[in-house]
Design a protein around this motif. Structure first.
Motif, PDB file in Angstrom:
ATOM      1  N   SER A   1      -9.686   5.786 -15.097  1.00  0.00           N
ATOM      2  CA  SER A   1     -10.826   5.504 -14.342  1.00  0.00           C
ATOM      3  C   SER A   1     -11.495   6.549 -13.561  1.00  0.00           C
ATOM      4  O   SER A   1     -12.800   6.377 -12.956  1.00  0.00           O
TER       5      SER A   1
ATOM      6  N   MET B   1     -11.351   7.211 -10.522  1.00  0.00           N
ATOM      7  CA  MET B   1     -11.209   6.607  -9.110  1.00  0.00           C
ATOM      8  C   MET B   1     -10.245   7.769  -8.187  1.00  0.00           C
ATOM      9  O   MET B   1      -9.233   7.776  -8.554  1.00  0.00           O
TER      10      MET B   1
ATOM     11  N   LYS C   1      -6.556  -5.910  -3.322  1.00  0.00           N
ATOM     12  CA  LYS C   1      -7.357  -6.956  -3.522  1.00  0.00           C
ATOM     13  C   LYS C   1      -6.829  -7.994  -4.386  1.00  0.00           C
ATOM     14  O   LYS C   1      -6.899  -9.230  -4.137  1.00  0.00           O
TER      15      LYS C   1
ATOM     16  N   GLU D   1       0.941  -1.145  -0.054  1.00  0.00           N
ATOM     17  CA  GLU D   1      -0.061   0.108  -0.037  1.00  0.00           C
ATOM     18  C   GLU D   1       1.106   1.145   0.088  1.00  0.00           C
ATOM     19  O   GLU D   1       0.534   2.310  -0.759  1.00  0.00           O
TER      20      GLU D   1
ATOM     21  N   HIS E   1      -7.773   7.820  -5.225  1.00  0.00           N
ATOM     22  CA  HIS E   1      -6.432   7.078  -5.005  1.00  0.00           C
ATOM     23  C   HIS E   1      -6.676   5.932  -3.961  1.00  0.00           C
ATOM     24  O   HIS E   1      -6.226   4.725  -4.052  1.00  0.00           O
ATOM     25  N   ASP E   2      -7.506   6.268  -3.111  1.00  0.00           N
ATOM     26  CA  ASP E   2      -7.787   5.289  -2.038  1.00  0.00           C
ATOM     27  C   ASP E   2      -8.473   4.103  -2.704  1.00  0.00           C
ATOM     28  O   ASP E   2      -8.160   2.634  -2.258  1.00  0.00           O
ATOM     29  N   ASP E   3      -9.393   4.513  -3.672  1.00  0.00           N
ATOM     30  CA  ASP E   3     -10.152   3.182  -4.395  1.00  0.00           C
ATOM     31  C   ASP E   3      -9.076   2.348  -5.102  1.00  0.00           C
ATOM     32  O   ASP E   3      -9.168   1.129  -5.001  1.00  0.00           O
ATOM     33  N   ILE E   4      -8.282   3.170  -5.971  1.00  0.00           N
ATOM     34  CA  ILE E   4      -7.229   2.520  -6.474  1.00  0.00           C
ATOM     35  C   ILE E   4      -6.226   1.647  -5.588  1.00  0.00           C
ATOM     36  O   ILE E   4      -6.119   0.451  -6.060  1.00  0.00           O
TER      37      ILE E   4
ATOM     38  N   ALA F   1      -6.975   0.245  -2.743  1.00  0.00           N
ATOM     39  CA  ALA F   1      -7.571  -0.875  -2.269  1.00  0.00           C
ATOM     40  C   ALA F   1      -8.029  -1.800  -3.215  1.00  0.00           C
ATOM     41  O   ALA F   1      -7.989  -3.043  -2.781  1.00  0.00           O
ATOM     42  N   HIS F   2      -8.417  -1.524  -4.484  1.00  0.00           N
ATOM     43  CA  HIS F   2      -8.536  -2.513  -5.406  1.00  0.00           C
ATOM     44  C   HIS F   2      -7.283  -3.262  -5.906  1.00  0.00           C
ATOM     45  O   HIS F   2      -7.389  -4.498  -6.202  1.00  0.00           O
TER      46      HIS F   2
END
Length: 202
Positions: A181, A183, A194, A97, A185-188, A190-191
């Motif tokens: 996208s 999106m 995952k 991260e 940064h936090d979403d990028i 997180a994905h």
């Protein structure tokens, strides 16, 4: 008292300028890459003359080597500051991260370019090599421990996991998502985490 505060004003100014040079190098490398980057680019970005730049770094190779050493030192320091109670796989996730956020904020990939010239240059830089050996040893130990507990697939060779992990730190998907996208940064991050640890299947 910080090390910087113990220096003379002249030495403090020198160190601050050196830090600005490395920041500029990181920014230019992340956009142009090693082959297209010039010392003129860096001097212009910092707002100093090229002779002044050479007072800090005698060549582009030395400059890039130091910028990458600073990046690896950041990873080593971050890993050392993590909560000792975290599981090995949680530490690997936290470091990935950190690396992704560094990149999304304009930092360089965790691994150097695949250019043979860059690899050869870095392998001649013993300060860089020693830091890579240190970080690699720490990550190998975390992978082995996570495999032992079953948090990482014990049937996979540890090198497959380790080098797959490294590849995630320089995966171009992060830049594509950032650019196309829309999106945050936090979403990028997180994905990407995952995908790295859970794959693509539900």
């Amino acid at each position: 008292m910080s090390i910087l505060s113990k220096l003379s004003f002249k030495d403090q100014a020198f160190k601050l300028r050196e830090s600005a040079i490395l920041d500029a190098t990181t920014a230019v490398l992340s956009t142009k890459g090693f082959d297209l980057m010039t010392m003129d680019d860096i001097a212009g970005a910092v707002g100093i003359s090229k002779p002044s730049l050479y007072k800090h770094f005698k060549s582009k190779e030395d400059l890039v080597g130091e910028a990458l050493i600073r990046l690896i030192d950041g990873a080593i320091d971050y890993l050392a500051q993590l909560d000792k109670a975290l599981s090995p796989v949680d530490k690997l996730s936290a470091l990935l991260e950190w690396a992704l956020r560094v990149r999304l904020e304009g930092g360089m990939p965790f691994l150097p370019s695949t250019s043979p010239h860059v690899r050869d240059m870095l392998m001649r830089n013993m300060s860089y090599v020693l830091r890579i050996i240190k970080l690699n040893g720490q990550l190998e130990a975390l992978v082995a421990a996570a495999q032992k507990t079953g948090n990482l697939n014990p049937d996979l060779p540890s090198d497959v996991i380790l080098f797959s992990y490294y590849s995630r730190t320089c995966d171009p998907a992060a830049e594509f998502l950032q650019k196309f996208s829309k999106m945050p940064h936090d979403d990028i991050v997180a994905h990407m985490l995952k995908v790295a640890f859970n794959g693509l299947t539900p």
